[in-house]
Design an enzyme around this catalytic site. Structure first.
Site, PDB file in Angstrom:
ATOM      1  N   GLY A  44      -4.237   2.929  -0.770  1.00  0.00           N
ATOM      2  CA  GLY A  44      -4.588   1.891   0.211  1.00  0.00           C
ATOM      3  C   GLY A  44      -3.367   1.261   0.837  1.00  0.00           C
ATOM      4  N   THR A  56      -0.531   1.798   4.212  1.00  0.00           N
ATOM      5  CA  THR A  56      -0.748   1.977   5.654  1.00  0.00           C
ATOM      6  C   THR A  56      -1.523   3.271   5.919  1.00  0.00           C
ATOM      7  OG1 THR A  56       1.309   0.822   6.052  1.00  0.00           O
ATOM      8  CG2 THR A  56       0.454   2.120   7.870  1.00  0.00           C
ATOM      9  N   ALA A  57      -1.154   4.348   5.211  1.00  0.00           N
ATOM     10  CA  ALA A  57      -1.818   5.635   5.453  1.00  0.00           C
ATOM     11  C   ALA A  57      -3.289   5.570   5.071  1.00  0.00           C
ATOM     12  CB  ALA A  57      -1.105   6.739   4.665  1.00  0.00           C
ATOM     13  N   LYS A 106       7.898  -3.978  21.020  1.00  0.00           N
ATOM     14  CA  LYS A 106       9.106  -3.153  20.886  1.00  0.00           C
ATOM     15  C   LYS A 106       9.216  -2.276  22.129  1.00  0.00           C
ATOM     16  CE  LYS A 106      10.905   0.689  18.150  1.00  0.00           C
ATOM     17  NZ  LYS A 106      10.669   1.615  17.039  1.00  0.00           N
ATOM     18  N   GLU A 110      13.805   6.725  13.394  1.00  0.00           N
ATOM     19  CA  GLU A 110      13.142   6.639  14.705  1.00  0.00           C
ATOM     20  C   GLU A 110      11.686   6.193  14.577  1.00  0.00           C
ATOM     21  OE1 GLU A 110      13.824   6.946  17.949  1.00  0.00           O
ATOM     22  OE2 GLU A 110      15.896   7.604  18.007  1.00  0.00           O
ATOM     23  N   ILE A 160       4.672   6.276  10.681  1.00  0.00           N
ATOM     24  CA  ILE A 160       3.320   5.787  11.002  1.00  0.00           C
ATOM     25  C   ILE A 160       2.723   6.695  12.077  1.00  0.00           C
ATOM     26  CG2 ILE A 160       2.007   3.857  11.987  1.00  0.00           C
ATOM     27  CD1 ILE A 160       3.997   1.979  10.539  1.00  0.00           C
TER      28      ILE A 160
HETATM   29  P1  FAD Z   1       2.187   3.630   0.037  1.00  0.00           P
HETATM   30  O1  FAD Z   1       2.435   2.445   0.875  1.00  0.00           O
HETATM   31  O2  FAD Z   1       3.147   3.877  -1.082  1.00  0.00           O
HETATM   32  O3  FAD Z   1       0.720   3.490  -0.538  1.00  0.00           O
HETATM   33  C1  FAD Z   1       0.296   4.256  -1.633  1.00  0.00           C
HETATM   34  C2  FAD Z   1      -1.038   3.739  -2.121  1.00  0.00           C
HETATM   35  O4  FAD Z   1      -1.488   4.582  -3.158  1.00  0.00           O
HETATM   36  C3  FAD Z   1      -1.023   2.327  -2.691  1.00  0.00           C
HETATM   37  O5  FAD Z   1      -2.163   1.631  -2.237  1.00  0.00           O
HETATM   38  C4  FAD Z   1      -1.131   2.533  -4.201  1.00  0.00           C
HETATM   39  O6  FAD Z   1      -1.815   1.466  -4.859  1.00  0.00           O
HETATM   40  C5  FAD Z   1      -1.967   3.803  -4.227  1.00  0.00           C
HETATM   41  N1  FAD Z   1      -1.806   4.549  -5.470  1.00  0.00           N
HETATM   42  C6  FAD Z   1      -0.705   5.228  -5.895  1.00  0.00           C
HETATM   43  N2  FAD Z   1      -0.950   5.752  -7.102  1.00  0.00           N
HETATM   44  C7  FAD Z   1      -2.230   5.418  -7.420  1.00  0.00           C
HETATM   45  C8  FAD Z   1      -3.070   5.652  -8.550  1.00  0.00           C
HETATM   46  N3  FAD Z   1      -2.643   6.339  -9.614  1.00  0.00           N
HETATM   47  N4  FAD Z   1      -4.309   5.155  -8.540  1.00  0.00           N
HETATM   48  C9  FAD Z   1      -4.768   4.440  -7.479  1.00  0.00           C
HETATM   49  N5  FAD Z   1      -4.021   4.179  -6.398  1.00  0.00           N
HETATM   50  C10 FAD Z   1      -2.768   4.660  -6.391  1.00  0.00           C
HETATM   51  N6  FAD Z   1       7.399   4.138   9.075  1.00  0.00           N
HETATM   52  C11 FAD Z   1       7.341   3.772  10.368  1.00  0.00           C
HETATM   53  O7  FAD Z   1       6.532   4.300  11.123  1.00  0.00           O
HETATM   54  N7  FAD Z   1       8.182   2.807  10.843  1.00  0.00           N
HETATM   55  C12 FAD Z   1       9.149   2.251  10.086  1.00  0.00           C
HETATM   56  O8  FAD Z   1       9.858   1.363  10.546  1.00  0.00           O
HETATM   57  C13 FAD Z   1       9.286   2.692   8.751  1.00  0.00           C
HETATM   58  N8  FAD Z   1      10.255   2.201   7.942  1.00  0.00           N
HETATM   59  C14 FAD Z   1      10.363   2.694   6.671  1.00  0.00           C
HETATM   60  C15 FAD Z   1      11.442   2.308   5.874  1.00  0.00           C
HETATM   61  C16 FAD Z   1      11.599   2.868   4.600  1.00  0.00           C
HETATM   62  C17 FAD Z   1      12.775   2.487   3.773  1.00  0.00           C
HETATM   63  C18 FAD Z   1      10.636   3.773   4.091  1.00  0.00           C
HETATM   64  C19 FAD Z   1      10.770   4.350   2.709  1.00  0.00           C
HETATM   65  C20 FAD Z   1       9.561   4.127   4.866  1.00  0.00           C
HETATM   66  C21 FAD Z   1       9.432   3.622   6.159  1.00  0.00           C
HETATM   67  N9  FAD Z   1       8.390   4.029   6.969  1.00  0.00           N
HETATM   68  C22 FAD Z   1       8.337   3.639   8.269  1.00  0.00           C
HETATM   69  C23 FAD Z   1       7.301   4.838   6.416  1.00  0.00           C
HETATM   70  C24 FAD Z   1       6.097   3.935   6.120  1.00  0.00           C
HETATM   71  O9  FAD Z   1       6.477   2.901   5.263  1.00  0.00           O
HETATM   72  C25 FAD Z   1       4.977   4.747   5.492  1.00  0.00           C
HETATM   73  O10 FAD Z   1       4.675   5.841   6.310  1.00  0.00           O
HETATM   74  C26 FAD Z   1       3.727   3.942   5.353  1.00  0.00           C
HETATM   75  O11 FAD Z   1       3.969   2.731   4.715  1.00  0.00           O
HETATM   76  C27 FAD Z   1       2.659   4.721   4.628  1.00  0.00           C
HETATM   77  O12 FAD Z   1       2.831   4.695   3.256  1.00  0.00           O
HETATM   78  P2  FAD Z   1       1.665   5.299   2.384  1.00  0.00           P
HETATM   79  O13 FAD Z   1       0.411   4.555   2.678  1.00  0.00           O
HETATM   80  O14 FAD Z   1       1.671   6.762   2.545  1.00  0.00           O
HETATM   81  O15 FAD Z   1       2.138   5.011   0.892  1.00  0.00           O
END
Ligand code: FAD
Length: 506
Positions: free
Chosen positions: A14, A16-17, A78, A343, A347
Site C-alpha cells: 500500500g 504509492t504503487a 513543477k 529524472e 511514479i
Molecule cells: P513502498 O513504498 O516500499 O511500499 C511497499 C508496500 O508494501 C508498503 O505498503 C508495505 O507495508 C507493503 N509490504 C511490504 N512487505 C509486506 C508484507 N510482508 N506484508 C504486507 N505488506 C507488505 N519516484 C518518483 O517518481 N519521483 C521521485 O522524486 C522519486 N524519488 C525517489 C527517491 C528515492 C531515494 C527512492 C528510493 C525512490 C524515489 N522514487 C521517486 C521512487 C518512488 O519512491 C517509488 O516508486 C514509489 O514510492 C513506489 O514505491 P512502492 O509503492 O513500490 O513501494
C-alpha cells in the site's frame, strides 16, 4: 461474453504503487473485486515526491479535481528540473518540460538555434521554452487551451507529499469499493500443477486467494521474486548510486520554486523538492565513495531550514526485474525494479505499468503472448529511461572526485553512445517508440551536459537567414512577455489550491 474473466485481483502493498494501482483498477474494472493488503508494521519507502507531466493523464483517468488533489497532498507545481554542478562546478542548466520554439518547415527548432550559436549568438535555448522561462522567474499559471496562445505550450507536473498522496488515493479507491486488509504477508502458496500463485497467508493465518496478483510490496518484491524467483538485472555498473538519505525541512532558501533542484555532490547528488508546508530533501550516493554519516552531514549542511524529521536511510540496487509479469503475477513499482530518482521516472513507470496492464488485461487463461508483450514493452521503456539517466553522469567535466572521474570513464550502453555521437555531429536525434523522454528533453540534457554539436543540419541554410532570425527574436520576446505576465508560483497556489498549513515565504 468471456466465460473465464478475472473475478478477483489482490494487490500486495500500500505504498504509492499499491494505491495508484488500486485507484486506477477500481475506476476501470467495475465488476472485478479488488483487495489490497498492507502492513502498518512495514513502512513504505516514504519518498518519491516529484513527478513528470504524464501524471496529468493519470489524474484525468481517475477524474480527479486538480485543486483538491493538490490541497490534500500539499502539492506545488513543477515546470523543470534544475541541474546544478553536474557539468562542472558552478554550472547550472534546466531540463524544462515542453518543447523549444517551433519547428520551421519540418526542420527542428534547435537546429536554427545551433546555427545562431555558430554565428556568435549567446542566447540560451531556454529563452524559447515557456516552462523554463517561467521556472526561472518563479511564475506559474495553468496552460491555455487555445493552441494559438504561447501559454498553451506550458507543460507541468507536481511535487507532492508521498505519504499524503498514498492516503488520498486510498480514500479514492476505497470509495470505489476496494477492500483494504491490514496484515503482514508471511507466506505465498503456488499451485502444484502450473506454479501460478494460489494464495497469500497473513500473520495470524488468514488466507487470501485471487485470480490475478499484483506485487506492490516495494524492494521486498515478495511475490515476483520471493515466490516466483524471477531474477534481477543489476545496472550498478552504469548507475553506481545505491543509497539515499532523505530529510524534510522547513520552508526556506529559495522558497516555493516551481522546479525540482538536483545538485551534484562529490559522491552523488542532492534533491530539493518544495511543497506547500515543507521542503523535501535527500542525498543519493554511492556507498563505495562516501559513508552514511558523511552523506547525512552533507545533506544537513545544505538544508534550507530546520529539519522536520529524522533521517530516512534507503538502500537500493539500480536495475530491473528480469520479467515484470510472470504467470498470474504483475510487479508494479519498486518490486519491478528501480533506476535512480534523478529524472523522477519511478511514479511514471508505475503509471505506465498500470496502463499496459489495462491494455493487455488478461482472463484466467493468461495468454502467454500478452504476458510476453507486457514484458517486452516494460523492458524497452525502462532501458530507454536508463540511457537518458546515464547520460547525466557520463557527460561530466568534473575533476574534483573519483566518483565523477569514474562516471566519465565508464563504458556506456551502445544505444546511448550512438545517440551521443549522432547528436555531437550535427545535433540530430531520432525519437524511439516508447521513449518517455521526447527530443526536447534529450536536447536540454545533451546541451546542458555540454555536448555541443560540431555542426548544424545543412537544411537550415536553405531558409532565408534574416527571416529566421526575425522569427527567433519575436518568439523569445513573446515567451518572455508571456512568462512575465504570469502570477508568481506562490500567489497562484495561494489562490488555487492552498492547504491550511501552506507556508508563504513572501
Ligand atoms: P513502498 O513504498 O516500499 O511500499 C511497499 C508496500 O508494501 C508498503 O505498503 C508495505 O507495508 C507493503 N509490504 C511490504 N512487505 C509486506 C508484507 N510482508 N506484508 C504486507 N505488506 C507488505 N519516484 C518518483 O517518481 N519521483 C521521485 O522524486 C522519486 N524519488 C525517489 C527517491 C528515492 C531515494 C527512492 C528510493 C525512490 C524515489 N522514487 C521517486 C521512487 C518512488 O519512491 C517509488 O516508486 C514509489 O514510492 C513506489 O514505491 P512502492 O509503492 O513500490 O513501494
Amino acid at each position: 461474453m468471456n466465460d473465464n474473466p478475472i473475478r478477483k485481483v489482490l494487490i500486495v502493498g500500500g505504498g504509492t504503487a499499491g494505491w495508484m494501482t488500486a485507484a486506477a483498477l477500481s475506476k476501470v474494472l467495475k465488476t472485478v473485486q479488488i483487495t489490497l493488503i498492507e502492513s502498518d508494521a512495514i513502512a513504505t519507502v516514504g519518498v518519491g515526491e516529484a513527478t513528470i507531466p504524464p501524471i496529468n493523464t493519470f489524474n484525468q483517468l481517475l477524474g480527479l479535481d486538480e485543486a483538491d488533489f493538490m490541497r490534500q497532498t500539499r502539492a506545488s507545481f513543477k515546470l523543470a528540473i534544475e541541474f546544478v554542478d553536474w557539468t562542472r562546478l558552478g554550472h547550472r542548466y534546466l531540463h524544462p518540460f515542453g518543447g523549444f520554439g517551433l519547428d520551421i518547415e519540418a526542420i527542428k527548432f534547435h537546429q536554427f538555434w545551433l546555427k545562431a550559436q555558430s554565428q556568435g549568438s549567446t542566447q540560451p535555448i531556454d529563452d524559447f521554452n515557456l516552462s523554463a522561462t517561467a521556472a526561472r522567474l518563479g511564475r506559474f499559471m495553468l496552460p491555455s487551451k487555445d493552441p494559438g496562445q504561447v501559454l498553451s505550450s506550458l507543460k507541468y507536473a507536481f511535487h507532492f507529499d508521498a505519504g499524503l498522496y498514498a492516503r488520498y488515493l486510498r480514500r479514492f479507491a476505497e470509495g470505489l469499493g476496494v477492500v483494504r486488509r491490514e496484515g503482514k504477508v508471511v507466506d505465498v502458496t503456488l499451485r502444484g500443477e502450473d506454479g501460478f500463485i494460489d494464495s497469500v497467508t497473513l500473520e495470524g493465518g488468514h488466507v487470501e486467494t485471487a485470480d490475478l496478483f499484483i506485487d506492490c510490496s516495494g524492494f521486498r518484491a515478495l511475490l515476483i521474486e520471493g515466490a516466483l524467483k524471477t531474477g534481477y538485472e543489476d545496472w550498478g555498473h552504469w548507475l553506481p548510486n545505491d543509497r539515499a538519505v532523505a530529510m524534510p525541512c522547513e520552508t526556506g532558501g529559495d522558497g516555493l520554486t516551481p522546479f525540482t533542484r538536483a545538485t551534484a555532490d562529490s559522491a552523488g547528488w542532492r534533491w530539493r523538492i518544495p511543497l506547500q508546508h515543507r521542503t523535501g530533501n535527500g542525498y543519493v550516493y554511492s556507498s563505495r565513495h562516501i559513508s552514511d554519516e558523511d552523506a547525512l552531514a552533507r545533506l544537513r549542511a545544505t538544508l534550507d531550514g530546520p529539519a522536520r524529521a529524522e533521517p530516512n536511510f534507503i538502500r537500493f540496487q539500480a536495475g530491473r526485474r528480469n520479467q515484470m509479469w510472470v504467470k498470474n503475477c504483475v510487479a508494479i513499482g519498486l518490486a519491478s525494479g528501480f533506476l535512480e530518482p534523478l529524472e523522477s521516472t519511478s511514479i511514471h513507470l508505475i503509471q505506465a505499468g498500470i496502463t499496459k496492464l489495462l491494455a493487455l488485461f488478461p482472463d484466467r487463461g493468461f495468454d502467454p503472448v500478452e504476458t510476453a508483450e507486457y514484458n517486452r514493452l516494460s523492458i524497452l521503456q525502462t532501458e530507454l529511461i536508463r540511457d537518458f539517466i546515464i547520460l547525466h553522469f557520463k557527460a561530466n567535466e568534473r575533476t574534483d572526485s573519483d566518483y565523477w572521474r569514474a562516471a566519465r570513464e565508464m563504458e556506456i550502453p551502445e544505444s546511448l553512445q550512438r545517440k551521443i555521437d549522432l547528436f555531437a555531429a550535427r545535433g540530430r536525434l531520432f525519437q524511439s517508440d516508447y521513449d518517455l523522454f521526447a527530443e526536447p528533453s534529450w536536447v536540454a540534457v545533451l546541451l546542458g551536459q555540454n555536448i555541443r554539436p560540431r555542426n548544424y543540419d545543412p537544411l537550415v541554410d536553405t531558409l532565408d537567414e534574416q527571416v529566421v532570425r526575425g522569427q527567433l527574436e519575436r518568439l523569445s520576446a513573446l515567451v518572455r512577455r508571456t512568462a512575465e505576465a504570469l502570477p508568481t508560483h506562490e500567489a497562484f497556489i495561494a489562490r488555487y489550491c492552498a492547504a491550511p498549513d501552506f507556508e508563504k515565504t513572501a
